[in-house]
Design a protein around this motif. Structure first.
Motif, short mmCIF file in Angstrom:
data_model
loop_
_atom_site.label_atom_id
_atom_site.label_comp_id
_atom_site.label_asym_id
_atom_site.label_seq_id
_atom_site.Cartn_x
_atom_site.Cartn_y
_atom_site.Cartn_z
N SER A 134 3.55 1.07 3.50
CA SER A 134 3.42 0.40 4.79
C SER A 134 2.16 -0.45 4.75
O SER A 134 1.30 -0.27 3.88
N SER A 135 2.04 -1.35 5.69
CA SER A 135 0.86 -2.20 5.74
C SER A 135 -0.37 -1.37 6.05
O SER A 135 -0.29 -0.31 6.69
N GLU A 136 -1.51 -1.85 5.57
CA GLU A 136 -2.77 -1.15 5.79
C GLU A 136 -3.01 -0.99 7.29
O GLU A 136 -2.74 -1.88 8.08
N GLY A 137 -3.50 0.16 7.69
CA GLY A 137 -3.71 0.44 9.11
C GLY A 137 -2.60 1.28 9.71
O GLY A 137 -2.76 1.82 10.81
N TYR A 138 -1.48 1.43 9.00
CA TYR A 138 -0.37 2.24 9.51
C TYR A 138 -0.79 3.70 9.67
O TYR A 138 -0.29 4.40 10.54
N GLY A 139 -1.74 4.13 8.85
CA GLY A 139 -2.21 5.51 8.94
C GLY A 139 -2.77 5.87 10.30
O GLY A 139 -2.67 7.02 10.74
N SER A 140 -3.36 4.88 11.00
CA SER A 140 -3.89 5.16 12.33
C SER A 140 -2.77 5.45 13.32
O SER A 140 -2.95 6.22 14.27
N GLU A 141 -1.60 4.84 13.09
CA GLU A 141 -0.43 5.14 13.93
C GLU A 141 0.04 6.57 13.66
O GLU A 141 0.33 7.33 14.58
N VAL A 142 0.11 6.94 12.36
CA VAL A 142 0.56 8.27 12.00
C VAL A 142 -0.40 9.32 12.55
O VAL A 142 0.02 10.40 12.99
N PRO A 153 1.17 17.10 23.55
CA PRO A 153 2.31 16.27 23.97
C PRO A 153 3.44 16.32 22.95
O PRO A 153 3.23 16.61 21.77
N GLU A 154 4.65 16.05 23.40
CA GLU A 154 5.81 16.04 22.52
C GLU A 154 5.99 14.68 21.84
O GLU A 154 6.74 14.57 20.87
N ARG A 155 5.31 13.66 22.35
CA ARG A 155 5.45 12.32 21.80
C ARG A 155 4.08 11.67 21.68
O ARG A 155 3.15 11.97 22.42
N SER A 156 3.96 10.75 20.72
CA SER A 156 2.74 9.97 20.56
C SER A 156 2.71 8.88 21.63
O SER A 156 3.70 8.67 22.35
N PRO A 157 1.60 8.15 21.76
CA PRO A 157 1.56 7.06 22.74
C PRO A 157 2.66 6.02 22.53
O PRO A 157 3.07 5.35 23.47
#
Length: 251
Positions: A134-142, A153-157
Protein backbone atom coordinates in the motif's frame (compact mmCIF):
# COMPACT_ATOMS: atom_id res chain seq x y z
CA UNK A 1 1.39 12.75 -6.41
CA UNK A 2 4.71 14.23 -5.25
CA UNK A 3 8.29 13.10 -5.73
CA UNK A 4 8.21 11.92 -2.11
CA UNK A 5 5.30 9.50 -2.56
CA UNK A 6 6.31 5.91 -1.86
CA UNK A 7 4.83 2.45 -2.24
CA UNK A 8 5.49 0.18 0.73
CA UNK A 9 5.76 -3.61 0.60
CA UNK A 10 5.83 -5.92 3.62
CA UNK A 11 5.79 -9.70 3.96
CA UNK A 12 5.78 -11.88 7.07
CA UNK A 13 7.73 -15.14 6.99
CA UNK A 14 9.47 -17.69 9.23
CA UNK A 15 12.42 -16.30 11.18
CA UNK A 16 15.94 -16.55 9.77
CA UNK A 17 17.88 -19.26 11.56
CA UNK A 18 20.63 -19.84 8.98
CA UNK A 19 21.44 -19.09 5.35
CA UNK A 20 18.84 -21.07 3.43
CA UNK A 21 18.92 -18.72 0.45
CA UNK A 22 15.82 -16.72 1.30
CA UNK A 23 17.43 -13.29 1.58
CA UNK A 24 19.08 -13.70 -1.80
CA UNK A 25 15.83 -14.99 -3.31
CA UNK A 26 14.00 -11.90 -2.03
CA UNK A 27 16.52 -9.51 -3.58
CA UNK A 28 16.65 -11.43 -6.85
CA UNK A 29 12.84 -11.49 -6.91
CA UNK A 30 12.47 -7.72 -6.72
CA UNK A 31 15.24 -7.25 -9.28
CA UNK A 32 13.48 -9.61 -11.72
CA UNK A 33 10.24 -7.67 -11.31
CA UNK A 34 11.96 -4.38 -12.16
CA UNK A 35 14.54 -5.01 -14.91
CA UNK A 36 17.50 -2.68 -14.53
CA UNK A 37 17.17 -2.38 -10.76
CA UNK A 38 20.24 -3.47 -8.81
CA UNK A 39 20.23 -3.46 -5.02
CA UNK A 40 24.00 -3.56 -4.61
CA UNK A 41 24.56 -0.89 -1.97
CA UNK A 42 24.45 -1.05 1.79
CA UNK A 43 22.91 1.93 3.56
CA UNK A 44 25.68 3.21 5.82
CA UNK A 45 25.80 5.78 8.57
CA UNK A 46 23.88 8.93 7.78
CA UNK A 47 22.09 7.12 4.95
CA UNK A 48 25.16 7.12 2.67
CA UNK A 49 25.13 4.24 0.14
CA UNK A 50 28.18 1.95 0.21
CA UNK A 51 28.85 -0.22 -2.86
CA UNK A 52 28.96 -3.97 -2.21
CA UNK A 53 31.30 -5.65 -4.74
CA UNK A 54 30.28 -9.12 -3.49
CA UNK A 55 26.64 -8.44 -2.65
CA UNK A 56 25.39 -12.01 -2.80
CA UNK A 57 28.15 -13.44 -0.62
CA UNK A 58 27.75 -10.55 1.82
CA UNK A 59 24.01 -11.19 2.11
CA UNK A 60 24.53 -14.92 2.61
CA UNK A 61 27.03 -14.34 5.39
CA UNK A 62 24.67 -11.91 7.12
CA UNK A 63 21.86 -14.49 6.91
CA UNK A 64 23.96 -17.00 8.87
CA UNK A 65 23.81 -14.46 11.71
CA UNK A 66 20.04 -14.04 11.35
CA UNK A 67 20.43 -10.65 9.66
CA UNK A 68 18.85 -9.11 6.57
CA UNK A 69 20.66 -5.75 6.30
CA UNK A 70 19.30 -2.60 4.69
CA UNK A 71 20.09 -2.54 0.96
CA UNK A 72 19.44 0.18 -1.62
CA UNK A 73 19.92 0.91 -5.30
CA UNK A 74 22.49 3.67 -4.72
CA UNK A 75 20.36 6.34 -6.44
CA UNK A 76 19.36 9.04 -3.98
CA UNK A 77 17.13 10.69 -6.60
CA UNK A 78 15.13 7.46 -7.06
CA UNK A 79 15.61 5.49 -3.85
CA UNK A 80 14.66 1.83 -3.53
CA UNK A 81 15.32 0.10 -0.20
CA UNK A 82 14.75 -3.34 1.28
CA UNK A 83 15.60 -4.96 4.62
CA UNK A 84 14.42 -7.54 7.11
CA UNK A 85 13.44 -7.14 10.75
CA UNK A 86 12.90 -9.70 13.50
CA UNK A 87 9.59 -9.97 15.31
CA UNK A 88 10.17 -11.83 18.59
CA UNK A 89 7.88 -14.69 19.56
CA UNK A 90 6.29 -12.59 22.31
CA UNK A 91 4.98 -10.10 19.72
CA UNK A 92 4.08 -12.53 16.94
CA UNK A 93 0.98 -14.63 16.21
CA UNK A 94 1.07 -18.17 17.52
CA UNK A 95 4.16 -17.37 19.59
CA UNK A 96 6.44 -17.96 16.59
CA UNK A 97 9.28 -15.52 15.80
CA UNK A 98 9.07 -13.97 12.34
CA UNK A 99 11.18 -12.31 9.67
CA UNK A 100 9.39 -9.21 8.42
CA UNK A 101 10.72 -8.00 5.06
CA UNK A 102 10.03 -4.36 4.14
CA UNK A 103 10.68 -2.56 0.86
CA UNK A 104 9.99 1.01 -0.22
CA UNK A 105 9.88 2.17 -3.83
CA UNK A 106 8.87 5.38 -5.61
CA UNK A 107 5.13 5.55 -6.28
CA UNK A 108 5.21 6.06 -10.03
CA UNK A 109 3.68 4.45 -13.10
CA UNK A 110 6.57 1.99 -13.57
CA UNK A 111 6.39 0.68 -10.02
CA UNK A 112 2.59 0.57 -9.97
CA UNK A 113 2.60 -1.52 -13.17
CA UNK A 114 5.13 -3.95 -11.68
CA UNK A 115 3.82 -3.89 -8.09
CA UNK A 116 2.09 -7.26 -8.25
CA UNK A 117 5.29 -8.92 -9.49
CA UNK A 118 7.37 -7.06 -6.91
CA UNK A 119 5.14 -8.31 -4.09
CA UNK A 120 5.21 -11.85 -5.45
CA UNK A 121 9.00 -11.79 -5.82
CA UNK A 122 9.55 -10.61 -2.25
CA UNK A 123 6.94 -12.92 -0.73
CA UNK A 124 7.87 -16.08 -2.58
CA UNK A 125 11.56 -15.44 -2.05
CA UNK A 126 11.00 -15.08 1.70
CA UNK A 127 8.58 -18.07 1.73
CA UNK A 128 6.16 -15.71 3.42
CA UNK A 129 2.90 -16.58 5.10
CA UNK A 130 1.30 -13.39 3.81
CA UNK A 131 2.13 -9.86 2.74
CA UNK A 132 0.73 -6.65 1.31
CA UNK A 133 1.53 -3.44 -0.53
CA UNK A 134 0.00 0.00 0.00
CA UNK A 135 1.09 3.59 -0.32
CA UNK A 136 3.25 5.02 2.43
CA UNK A 137 1.14 6.32 5.31
CA UNK A 138 -1.42 3.51 5.07
CA UNK A 139 -0.10 2.20 8.38
CA UNK A 140 -1.63 5.17 10.18
CA UNK A 141 -5.04 4.06 8.88
CA UNK A 142 -4.43 0.51 10.11
CA UNK A 143 -3.31 1.83 13.51
CA UNK A 144 -6.80 3.26 14.00
CA UNK A 145 -8.22 -0.25 13.53
CA UNK A 146 -6.25 -1.85 16.36
CA UNK A 147 -8.45 -3.06 19.21
CA UNK A 148 -6.86 -1.78 22.41
CA UNK A 149 -9.70 -2.76 24.73
CA UNK A 150 -12.50 -5.30 24.84
CA UNK A 151 -14.82 -2.37 25.52
CA UNK A 152 -13.56 -0.19 22.68
CA UNK A 153 -15.45 0.84 19.53
CA UNK A 154 -16.51 -1.78 16.99
CA UNK A 155 -15.43 0.39 14.06
CA UNK A 156 -12.56 2.75 13.24
CA UNK A 157 -13.27 6.40 12.37
CA UNK A 158 -13.44 5.26 8.71
CA UNK A 159 -16.04 2.62 9.59
CA UNK A 160 -13.58 -0.25 9.17
CA UNK A 161 -13.65 -3.23 11.56
CA UNK A 162 -11.38 -3.33 14.58
CA UNK A 163 -8.50 -5.83 14.44
CA UNK A 164 -6.51 -7.76 17.03
CA UNK A 165 -2.87 -7.00 17.68
CA UNK A 166 -0.60 -9.58 16.01
CA UNK A 167 0.38 -11.32 19.25
CA UNK A 168 -3.32 -12.03 19.91
CA UNK A 169 -3.82 -13.77 16.55
CA UNK A 170 -3.71 -17.56 16.81
CA UNK A 171 -1.37 -18.42 13.91
CA UNK A 172 1.10 -16.67 11.54
CA UNK A 173 -0.87 -17.79 8.48
CA UNK A 174 -3.69 -15.35 9.32
CA UNK A 175 -3.07 -11.88 7.83
CA UNK A 176 -3.15 -8.99 10.29
CA UNK A 177 -4.98 -6.69 7.85
CA UNK A 178 -5.68 -5.95 4.19
CA UNK A 179 -3.76 -3.72 1.78
CA UNK A 180 -4.09 -2.55 -1.80
CA UNK A 181 -2.24 -5.67 -3.00
CA UNK A 182 -2.38 -8.80 -0.86
CA UNK A 183 -0.16 -11.86 -1.00
CA UNK A 184 -1.64 -15.00 0.54
CA UNK A 185 0.37 -18.21 0.66
CA UNK A 186 -1.56 -21.45 0.15
CA UNK A 187 -1.74 -21.78 3.95
CA UNK A 188 -2.98 -18.21 4.39
CA UNK A 189 -5.57 -18.60 1.64
CA UNK A 190 -6.85 -21.73 3.33
CA UNK A 191 -6.92 -20.01 6.72
CA UNK A 192 -9.16 -17.18 5.47
CA UNK A 193 -11.26 -19.29 3.09
CA UNK A 194 -10.09 -17.95 -0.29
CA UNK A 195 -11.11 -18.53 -3.00
CA UNK A 196 -14.80 -19.30 -3.00
CA UNK A 197 -15.90 -19.11 -6.66
CA UNK A 198 -19.46 -18.27 -5.64
CA UNK A 199 -18.43 -15.26 -3.52
CA UNK A 200 -15.10 -14.13 -4.92
CA UNK A 201 -15.77 -13.51 -8.61
CA UNK A 202 -14.90 -9.81 -8.30
CA UNK A 203 -11.69 -10.46 -6.37
CA UNK A 204 -10.70 -13.31 -8.68
CA UNK A 205 -10.98 -10.94 -11.65
CA UNK A 206 -8.05 -8.99 -10.11
CA UNK A 207 -6.15 -11.97 -8.67
CA UNK A 208 -3.58 -14.43 -9.97
CA UNK A 209 -1.90 -17.59 -8.75
CA UNK A 210 1.80 -17.56 -7.94
CA UNK A 211 4.41 -20.16 -8.81
CA UNK A 212 4.02 -21.85 -5.40
CA UNK A 213 0.22 -21.89 -5.47
CA UNK A 214 -0.32 -18.72 -3.47
CA UNK A 215 -2.31 -15.69 -4.57
CA UNK A 216 -1.75 -12.01 -5.28
CA UNK A 217 -5.09 -10.22 -4.89
CA UNK A 218 -5.62 -6.58 -5.87
CA UNK A 219 -8.51 -4.69 -4.25
CA UNK A 220 -8.67 -1.60 -6.49
CA UNK A 221 -7.19 -0.48 -9.80
CA UNK A 222 -5.06 2.25 -8.18
CA UNK A 223 -3.34 2.14 -4.78
CA UNK A 224 -5.86 2.51 -1.96
CA UNK A 225 -6.87 6.07 -1.16
CA UNK A 226 -9.43 5.94 1.64
CA UNK A 227 -10.61 9.45 0.82
CA UNK A 228 -12.01 7.89 -2.37
CA UNK A 229 -15.43 6.42 -1.48
CA UNK A 230 -15.14 3.54 -3.97
CA UNK A 231 -11.80 2.50 -2.45
CA UNK A 232 -13.15 2.63 1.09
CA UNK A 233 -16.17 0.58 0.03
CA UNK A 234 -13.93 -2.04 -1.63
CA UNK A 235 -11.88 -2.35 1.56
CA UNK A 236 -15.01 -2.69 3.71
CA UNK A 237 -16.37 -5.42 1.43
CA UNK A 238 -13.10 -7.35 1.62
CA UNK A 239 -13.06 -7.20 5.42
CA UNK A 240 -16.67 -8.38 5.50
CA UNK A 241 -15.79 -11.25 3.18
CA UNK A 242 -12.80 -12.39 5.25
CA UNK A 243 -13.66 -12.19 8.96
CA UNK A 244 -10.59 -14.26 9.87
CA UNK A 245 -8.29 -11.40 8.85
CA UNK A 246 -7.17 -9.52 11.91
CA UNK A 247 -8.17 -12.44 14.14
CA UNK A 248 -11.81 -11.36 14.29
CA UNK A 249 -13.44 -14.77 13.80
CA UNK A 250 -13.16 -18.10 11.99
CA UNK A 251 -13.57 -18.06 8.17
Amino acid sequence: MTTQDRLHFAVYSPALVDDNGRTLAVVHGIERALPGLRLEWEVGKGGRPIKLPQRDAWLSEAATRGKFPLLCNGDESYPVTISGLKTPASQAPGGQPLLDVHADLPLDATVIAAASSVLEGIAEGARAFWGYSSSEGYGSEVAQQMRRSDHGPERSPRGLPMLKFPEKIRSPEIPYYLGWLNYWSPAAAQAIGFPDPARDADLLSRARRTATGGWVVQLTDAPLDLDTPAHLDALKRAYERFPAIGGRSAP
